[in-house]
Motif scaffolding. Structure first.
Motif, PDB file in Angstrom:
ATOM      1  N   ARG A  47       0.858  -1.143   0.027  1.00 45.20           N
ATOM      2  CA  ARG A  47       0.058   0.054  -0.073  1.00 45.20           C
ATOM      3  C   ARG A  47       0.860   1.048   0.030  1.00 45.20           C
ATOM      4  O   ARG A  47       0.517   2.178  -0.840  1.00 45.20           O
ATOM      5  N   ASN A  48       2.072   1.248   0.696  1.00 47.24           N
ATOM      6  CA  ASN A  48       2.791   2.407   0.760  1.00 47.24           C
ATOM      7  C   ASN A  48       3.537   2.680  -0.341  1.00 47.24           C
ATOM      8  O   ASN A  48       3.479   3.794  -0.954  1.00 47.24           O
ATOM      9  N   VAL A  49       4.234   1.565  -1.060  1.00 47.46           N
ATOM     10  CA  VAL A  49       4.713   1.660  -2.353  1.00 47.46           C
ATOM     11  C   VAL A  49       3.971   2.246  -3.248  1.00 47.46           C
ATOM     12  O   VAL A  49       4.202   3.177  -4.089  1.00 47.46           O
ATOM     13  N   THR A  50       2.620   1.749  -3.540  1.00 44.94           N
ATOM     14  CA  THR A  50       1.756   2.227  -4.265  1.00 44.94           C
ATOM     15  C   THR A  50       1.321   3.711  -4.135  1.00 44.94           C
ATOM     16  O   THR A  50       1.192   4.438  -5.155  1.00 44.94           O
ATOM     17  N   LEU A  51       1.132   4.255  -3.111  1.00 48.90           N
ATOM     18  CA  LEU A  51       0.808   5.386  -2.620  1.00 48.90           C
ATOM     19  C   LEU A  51       2.267   6.437  -3.252  1.00 48.90           C
ATOM     20  O   LEU A  51       2.033   7.384  -3.865  1.00 48.90           O
ATOM     21  N   ALA A  52       3.161   5.969  -2.625  1.00 41.80           N
ATOM     22  CA  ALA A  52       4.493   6.800  -3.273  1.00 41.80           C
ATOM     23  C   ALA A  52       4.728   6.856  -4.782  1.00 41.80           C
ATOM     24  O   ALA A  52       4.963   7.995  -5.318  1.00 41.80           O
ATOM     25  N   ALA A  53       4.253   5.664  -5.381  1.00 41.70           N
ATOM     26  CA  ALA A  53       4.303   5.995  -6.832  1.00 41.70           C
ATOM     27  C   ALA A  53       3.280   6.653  -7.580  1.00 41.70           C
ATOM     28  O   ALA A  53       3.698   7.430  -8.422  1.00 41.70           O
ATOM     29  N   GLU A  54       2.185   6.746  -7.159  1.00 41.34           N
ATOM     30  CA  GLU A  54       1.115   7.518  -7.414  1.00 41.34           C
ATOM     31  C   GLU A  54       1.581   9.116  -7.134  1.00 41.34           C
ATOM     32  O   GLU A  54       1.352  10.060  -8.087  1.00 41.34           O
ATOM     33  N   LEU A  55       2.230   9.368  -6.164  1.00 40.05           N
ATOM     34  CA  LEU A  55       2.598  10.704  -5.691  1.00 40.05           C
ATOM     35  C   LEU A  55       3.607  11.314  -6.552  1.00 40.05           C
ATOM     36  O   LEU A  55       3.723  12.277  -7.136  1.00 40.05           O
ATOM     37  N   TYR A  56       4.457  10.374  -7.003  1.00 42.35           N
ATOM     38  CA  TYR A  56       5.546  10.680  -7.843  1.00 42.35           C
ATOM     39  C   TYR A  56       5.195  10.962  -9.174  1.00 42.35           C
ATOM     40  O   TYR A  56       5.581  12.023  -9.970  1.00 42.35           O
ATOM     41  N   LEU A  57       4.262   9.967  -9.668  1.00 38.68           N
ATOM     42  CA  LEU A  57       3.748  10.177 -11.223  1.00 38.68           C
ATOM     43  C   LEU A  57       2.957  11.449 -11.258  1.00 38.68           C
ATOM     44  O   LEU A  57       3.251  12.249 -12.315  1.00 38.68           O
ATOM     45  N   ARG A  58       2.201  11.766 -10.215  1.00 42.38           N
ATOM     46  CA  ARG A  58       1.409  12.907 -10.428  1.00 42.38           C
ATOM     47  C   ARG A  58       2.044  14.166 -10.548  1.00 42.38           C
ATOM     48  O   ARG A  58       1.947  15.244 -11.172  1.00 42.38           O
ATOM     49  N   SER A  59       3.256  14.353  -9.519  1.00 47.07           N
ATOM     50  CA  SER A  59       4.214  15.397  -9.423  1.00 47.07           C
ATOM     51  C   SER A  59       4.959  15.507 -10.592  1.00 47.07           C
ATOM     52  O   SER A  59       5.288  16.677 -11.157  1.00 47.07           O
ATOM     53  N   ALA A  60       5.516  14.404 -11.226  1.00 45.82           N
ATOM     54  CA  ALA A  60       6.353  14.377 -12.420  1.00 45.82           C
ATOM     55  C   ALA A  60       5.518  14.983 -13.477  1.00 45.82           C
ATOM     56  O   ALA A  60       6.112  15.688 -14.347  1.00 45.82           O
ATOM     57  N   LEU A  61       4.330  14.673 -13.672  1.00 46.48           N
ATOM     58  CA  LEU A  61       3.257  15.224 -14.486  1.00 46.48           C
ATOM     59  C   LEU A  61       3.314  16.871 -14.624  1.00 46.48           C
ATOM     60  O   LEU A  61       3.342  17.152 -15.801  1.00 46.48           O
ATOM     61  N   LEU A  62       3.165  17.193 -13.554  1.00 46.38           N
ATOM     62  CA  LEU A  62       2.906  18.728 -13.420  1.00 46.38           C
ATOM     63  C   LEU A  62       4.222  19.468 -13.431  1.00 46.38           C
ATOM     64  O   LEU A  62       4.075  20.559 -14.065  1.00 46.38           O
ATOM     65  N   ARG A  63       5.240  19.023 -13.171  1.00 54.64           N
ATOM     66  CA  ARG A  63       6.523  19.932 -13.528  1.00 54.64           C
ATOM     67  C   ARG A  63       7.028  19.815 -14.915  1.00 54.64           C
ATOM     68  O   ARG A  63       7.625  18.813 -15.424  1.00 54.64           O
ATOM     69  N   ARG A  64       6.602  20.970 -15.690  1.00 57.64           N
ATOM     70  CA  ARG A  64       6.862  21.029 -17.088  1.00 57.64           C
ATOM     71  C   ARG A  64       8.112  21.647 -17.262  1.00 57.64           C
ATOM     72  O   ARG A  64       8.271  22.760 -17.919  1.00 57.64           O
ATOM     73  N   GLU A  65       9.412  21.196 -16.904  1.00 52.70           N
ATOM     74  CA  GLU A  65      10.778  21.603 -17.074  1.00 52.70           C
ATOM     75  C   GLU A  65      11.398  20.349 -16.676  1.00 52.70           C
ATOM     76  O   GLU A  65      11.072  19.438 -16.272  1.00 52.70           O
TER      77      GLU A  65
END
Length: 587
Positions: A517-535
């Motif tokens: 559960r913890n790893v899956t949450l961390a993956a989601e937070l990573y991917l959402r943030s990486a999509l937002l940072r457009r640089e």
């Protein structure tokens, strides 16, 4: 008190109980303390020492493994950056800010650097000694920095590397009568009207639940590797991230995933040292390629090396790629330097010798390897999260997005000590907390409910699926919107379809459920943030946005738990005008 309730109350813990006057367990089976620390690496141990020395009467440490002996800290080489009185403080803060592309919390960086020599002297007084480099100097330059230097080769009694420092800290923790709870995995932070009030966890040996009432909590667990393929990170599962996020703390810098380099067939650390002694990265035809990508060539910061490796493969120049340690002086001086590092390096070289492998004889196949996610809980200048009474230190806390030799160790030690001191100040004025028996019961049920004799999905399936999603280079190194969106869709599917059905047949698998559960949450937070940072900045590289954009993206991306499981986002400008170190590029 009995073993069924709080398993391992023996030895140093029993001595601490005696020192506390035996007032530790209420009639309802809830363990009571003033300060609960989750994690026992450098950060957790320093936090406990600092809190006790500041007068906190009852301090308890809980860890899902062995206290002070099985953390990432105990397995590292132990090289640590300390700013000595002769070092220029302004230059060092600038160095850290530049290396982190100005996303550092410079206020926290300054405090950690300013207090570092005091920690060095304390460790020295406790018997820790740092060794001499081959040149005769006690400190070596830290890869990734221009000025910062690290003290290397720590020893304590018969131990070397990170284990030496951890052992010395652990000895001090026991001397200060700190209560210890090993092999207990914390699964949830308890709240009293929005304030941290304790935690619930599970005993890894018995599967029984444990409940802790605490007037303050420090999260000092490790970060997250997504079961990465770098040495000794496969059990780094983002537990502190999940605890902080679920309690209501904002998470920041979650888009920065450090990818290092390694052999695909054996564990190895020390690539940076080997490159300093002449190691070269080669394509499948034996051509050295790093000069095509960075003026520092093979000595470039690791983010540039892994990016170049991924691009070489895209161009058809690999796989395989190689790391060549066969040229002089690596055969003698490099082997000696690596063997003296300590931590996992020494064990790696021993195992290779036992297998008859000589990595200094010919080029070795080499790959980019996920190390750890560099984000964490956002705290104020007193190391407290958005949740009153909930502090974060070490790799659970985010101060900057980078990973550099000796800096993570420095961060963990400094933030741990300062968080322990801040928690002590908080506790002087903070009143008691109350735990709702209904909330405690529900939290216990949530912790233990997957232990149902296997009627659902095995957690290993989810952990493997997350690993398969995160390891491909278009997700972890050279990212673009399509690859990140595709990965996020898969992670969301795991979250919605698989996590609710996870089940465990025994206590070991129960902890694996929580880790999944913890790893899956961390993956989601990573991917959402990486999509937002457009640089592109530090370890975050977007193919469509390959340049640093200070005008639009000199800001932190914060994520917070919203209603009904949603994730809310806010953008926080870096207060660069109030910081001493500023970029020369346009803002």
């Amino acid at each position: 008190m009995n073993r069924r309730e709080f398993g391992k109350i023996t030895g140093a813990a029993a001595a601490a109980m005696t020192a506390w006057g035996g007032k530790a367990l209420a009639s309802d089976g809830i363990f009571e303390t003033d300060l609960l620390i989750v994690g026992s690496g450098f950060a957790g141990l320093w936090a406990a020492i600092a809190a006790r020395e500041c007068g906190v009467a009852r301090v308890a440490i809980v860890d899902k493994a062995s206290i002070g002996r099985s953390s990432m800290s105990s397995m590292c080489a132990g090289a640590t950056i300390y700013r000595f009185p002769t070092d220029d403080p302004d230059e060092w803060v600038l160095d850290v800010a530049q290396a982190n592309h100005f996303l550092s919390r410079q206020d926290l960086t300054s405090r950690i650097l300013d207090t570092s020599y005091g920690r060095y002297k304390k460790l020295e007084s406790w018997g820790v000694k740092y060794g001499m480099a081959p040149t005769g100097q006690t400190r070596l330059p830290s890869r990734g920095f221009k000025r910062l230097k690290m003290s290397v080769l720590p020893t304590w009694r018969n131990k070397r590397g990170g284990a030496a420092v951890s052992s010395a800290l652990f000895e001090k923790v026991k001397e200060l009568k700190t209560l210890l709870f090993p092999k207990t995995m914390i699964t949830e932070i308890l709240l009293d009207h929005g304030r941290a009030a304790g935690a619930v966890g599970v005993d890894r040996l018995s599967g029984e639940t444990a409940c802790f009432k605490a007037r303050a909590v420090i999260l000092a667990a490790a970060d997250c590797s997504f079961r990465g393929n770098y040495a000794c990170v496969d059990q780094v599962t983002g537990d502190g991230f999940s605890l902080a996020f679920q309690a209501g703390a904002r998470m920041t810098n979650m888009e920065f995933l450090c990818v290092n380099t390694a052999s695909p067939s054996y564990g190895f650390e020390g690539t940076g040292v080997a490159a300093r002694y002449g190691g070269r990265f080669l394509d499948k035809n034996g051509r050295a390629f790093m000069k095509d990508y960075h003026p520092d060539g093979n000595k470039a910061e690791i983010a540039y090396i892994t990016r170049a490796m991924a691009e070489e493969i895209e161009k058809g120049n690999g796989p395989p790629l190689y790391f060549d340690l066969s040229r002089p002086p690596l055969g003698i001086a490099g082997n000696w330097a690596l063997s003296m590092i300590g931590g996992w390096v020494e064990l790696n070289l021993k195992r290779l010798r036992e297998k008859g492998l000589n990595i200094f004889a010919e080029p070795q196949e080499w790959v980019a390897a996920i190390q750890t996610l560099r984000g964490g809980a956002r705290t104020d200048s007193n190391f407290m999260t958005d949740v009153p009474g909930l502090f974060a230190a070490g790799m659970t806390q985010s101060i900057d997005p980078g990973l550099f030799n000796g800096w993570s160790t420095m961060r963990a030690m400094g933030s741990g000590e300062l968080a322990g001191m801040a928690a002590a100040r908080f506790l002087k004025d903070a009143g008691d907390v109350r735990l709702s028996q209904d909330e405690v019961r529900l939290a216990r049920d949530r912790a233990a409910s997957p232990l149902n004799g296997r009627t659902g999905i095995n957690p290993e399936q989810v952990l493997a699926a997350v690993q398969e999603t995160m390891v491909p280079y278009p997700v972890c190194i050279r990212r673009d919107e399509q690859s990140l969106s595709r990965a996020l869709s898969r992670i969301e599917g795991l979250r919605d379809d698989h996590l609710p059905a996870l089940a465990a047949a025994d206590p070991h698998e129960l902890c694996k459920v929580h880790e999944a559960r913890n790893v899956t949450l961390a993956a989601e937070l990573y991917l959402r943030s990486a999509l937002l940072r457009r640089e592109s900045r530090s370890d975050h590289f977007r193919v469509e946005y390959p340049e640093v954009d200070n005008r639009n993206w000199l800001k932190w991306i914060n994520l917070r738990r919203g209603q009904a499981g949603s994730i809310e986002t806010d953008f926080e400008d870096v207060p660069i005008s109030s910081y001493p170190a500023r970029p020369t590029e346009p803002i």
